[in-house]
Design a protein around this motif. Structure first.
Motif, PDB file in Angstrom:
ATOM      1  N   ASN A 233     -15.452   3.938   5.880  1.00 16.47           N
ATOM      2  CA  ASN A 233     -14.279   3.211   6.391  1.00 16.47           C
ATOM      3  C   ASN A 233     -12.994   3.597   5.669  1.00 16.47           C
ATOM      4  N   SER A 234     -13.080   3.869   4.358  1.00  9.80           N
ATOM      5  CA  SER A 234     -11.854   4.126   3.596  1.00  9.80           C
ATOM      6  C   SER A 234     -11.717   5.584   3.181  1.00  9.80           C
TER       7      SER A 234
ATOM      8  N   TYR B 296      -0.890  -1.004  -3.016  1.00  7.01           N
ATOM      9  CA  TYR B 296      -1.545   0.031  -2.201  1.00  7.01           C
ATOM     10  C   TYR B 296      -0.809   1.345  -2.397  1.00  7.01           C
TER      11      TYR B 296
ATOM     12  N   TRP C  35      -1.925  -0.605   3.897  1.00  9.85           N
ATOM     13  CA  TRP C  35      -1.725   0.594   4.684  1.00  9.85           C
ATOM     14  C   TRP C  35      -0.741   0.399   5.821  1.00  9.85           C
TER      15      TRP C  35
ATOM     16  N   ASN D  61      -6.460   0.806  -2.969  1.00  8.65           N
ATOM     17  CA  ASN D  61      -6.324  -0.422  -2.190  1.00  8.65           C
ATOM     18  C   ASN D  61      -6.067  -1.582  -3.151  1.00  8.65           C
TER      19      ASN D  61
ATOM     20  N   HIS E 168      -6.498   7.211  -3.632  1.00  8.17           N
ATOM     21  CA  HIS E 168      -6.427   6.214  -2.560  1.00  8.17           C
ATOM     22  C   HIS E 168      -6.669   4.856  -3.183  1.00  8.17           C
TER      23      HIS E 168
ATOM     24  N   HIS F  39     -10.555   8.862   5.310  1.00 10.16           N
ATOM     25  CA  HIS F  39      -9.178   9.383   5.399  1.00 10.16           C
ATOM     26  C   HIS F  39      -8.982  10.531   4.413  1.00 10.16           C
TER      27      HIS F  39
ATOM     28  N   LYS G  80     -10.273   5.459  13.106  1.00 12.77           N
ATOM     29  CA  LYS G  80     -11.329   6.015  12.263  1.00 12.77           C
ATOM     30  C   LYS G  80     -12.214   4.873  11.763  1.00 12.77           C
TER      31      LYS G  80
END
Ligand code: ISE
Length: 344
Positions: free
Chosen positions: A179-180, A241, A278, A164, A162, A183, A104
Motif C-alpha cells: 500500500n505504501s 509527512y 500525502w 508518514n 517515505h 510508490h 495504487k
C-alpha cells in the motif's frame, strides 16, 4: 481553478469510492479539469456518498460499484475503493471496454496484476492507468529530467525516503509494502529507467511481540545495469509527512527539496512547516495526474503509469515481502515488457 483548456465535449467519469482519495479525485475532476464531468459516484457509506455527490454535482449515485461501471452514462472510471477491490474492479472495466484510472496498488500480488495485463493485451489496447502519481510531482520530475539530460553522468544510486506522520496503526509488512512502499518501488524503476533484479528487505516492528507488523521498512535494491539503491519507509514518524528522492551519478547528484513551505526565522528560531499527509504534499501532482488522464482519453493516446508498471511494481513488492519474511535477499525477474506498454 479549472485548467485553461476549455473543450466542446467533456469526458463523463464515474468515481468508485468517496473516501479520502475518491473525494479528492472527484473534487479535482469537477473543479480543476474543464474537460471532465463526474456523472457517477459510488460508496457503501451513504452519508459520505451524499456529501461528495452534492459537492461535485453528481447525477448518478450507487452503493454497488459494478452498477456504476456498467452505467451507460459512464465513459471512464476512476477506482478509489479499498486496495483489496482494485484488481476485480479494474477487470470489470476491461470487460466492458471502459478506460480506468485505478489507485495504487493495481492488485495485492504480481499474479493478480499479471491477469490484468493479460486481459488488457488480449483486448489489444491500453485502457488502464495506475495512480502512481509521483510521476506528476514537479519535484520528482525536476530530478528525473536532470538524470535524463545526462547532467549527472551514469547513474549509480537511487535513494528514497517515505515518511508518514500517522497515528499508531500497527500495519503489517505486506500492507506497508503493497500500500505504501509500492510508490517508492515504482519511483525506483521509473526514475532510474532500469529494472530491479534483487532486493533485501528488513523491518522494525511496532513491538517485539508483534513481529508481523512493520513500523519502518528498509529495502536495498540492485539494478540490472549495476546501480544500487535503498528505500526507507517509515509509517509512524510522529512529526509529519515527507517524501524525497536522490539520484547519484558519476558526475554529481540531484535530489528533491520536498519542503515547499517558507523558511521562517523569529524568536531565535528557524523552521519550516512540514506537510501533514500525502493529500497536502502531492496536491499539485493529483491535479496534474487527472488532467493528463482526461487529456489522454480525449486524444485516444494512453499515457502515464500503465498496468505493466502496476505489475512490475508488484513483482518487486512480492520479492520485498518474501525477503522481509525470510531475512534473505530475493531475486526479481521482470519479464520482457509487452510492446503496447512501451512509452514514447
Ligand atoms: C497512501 O495510500 C498513499 O498513497 C500515500 O501516498 C502513502 O504515503 C501512504 O503511505 C499510503 O497509505
Amino acid at each position: 481553478m479549472r485548467d485553461k483548456q476549455e473543450t466542446a465535449r467533456q469526458i463523463r467519469v464515474g468515481v468508485i469510492g468517496a473516501g479520502g482519495m475518491g473525494e479528492r479525485h472527484a473534487r479535482n475532476l469537477t473543479h480543476e479539469v474543464a474537460a471532465a464531468q463526474v456523472v457517477a459516484l459510488s460508496d457503501v457509506d451513504a452519508a459520505r456518498l451524499g456529501v461528495v455527490a452534492a459537492a461535485c454535482g453528481v447525477t448518478h449515485t450507487f452503493t454497488d460499484a459494478d452498477e456504476l461501471i456498467r452505467h451507460s452514462d459512464v465513459e471512464a472510471v476512476l477506482i478509489a475503493a479499498p486496495d483489496r477491490f482494485h484488481a476485480a474492479l479494474t477487470q470489470a472495466c476491461l470487460a466492458v471496454g471502459k478506460p480506468v484510472l485505478c489507485e495504487k496498488p493495481l492488485a495485492l500480488s504480481a499474479a493478480e496484476a499479471r491477469r490484468i495485463v493479460d486481459a488488457e493485451v488480449a483486448g489489444g489496447r491500453r485502457l488502464v492507468q495506475v495512480g502512481l502519481m509521483r510521476e506528476y510531482d514537479p519535484a520528482h520530475l525536476r530530478v528525473k529530467q536532470l538524470l535524463d539530460s545526462g547532467a549527472l553522468g551514469k547513474v549509480l544510486a537511487f535513494r528514497g525516503v517515505h515518511i508518514n506522520g500517522g497515528a499508531l496503526s500497527w500495519r503489517t509488512v505486506e500492507d506497508v509494502i503493497t500500500n505504501s512502499a509500492v510508490h517508492d518501488l515504482h519511483s525506483a524503476r521509473w526514475m532510474m529507467g532500469d529494472e530491479i533484479v534483487r532486493v533485501y528487505a528488513s523491518h522494525a516492528p511496532y513491538s517485539a511481540d508483534r513481529p508481523d507488523t512493520a513500523r519502518l521498512v528498509l529495502i536495498q535494491l540492485h539494478y540490472r545495469g549495476g546501480a544500487v539503491g535503498h528505500i526507507e519507509c517509515n509509517m509512524e514518524a510522529g512529526y509529519g509527512y515527507e517524501v524525497d528522492v536522490k539520484l547519484t551519478g558519476e558526475r554529481g547528484s540531484a535530489e528533491t527539496s520536498s519542503l515547499q513551505s517558507a523558511v521562517v526565522r523569529r524568536d531565535n528560531q528557524r523552521g519550516q512547516w512540514i506537510e501533514q499527509d500525502w493529500l497536502q504534499r502531492f496536491e499539485t501532482a493529483y491535479i496534474h495526474e487527472v488532467r493528463e488522464w482526461i487529456c489522454s482519453l480525449q486524444v485516444g493516446a494512453p499515457t502515464g503509469p500503465s498496468a505493466w508498471d502496476g505489475y512490475a511494481s508488484m513483482l518487486v513488492a512480492d520479492a520485498c515481502i518474501a525477503s522481509a519474511k525470510s531475512g534473505q535477499p530475493v531475486d526479481v525477474d521482470i519479464p520482457e515488457m509487452a510492446e503496447m506498454y512501451r512509452r514514447t
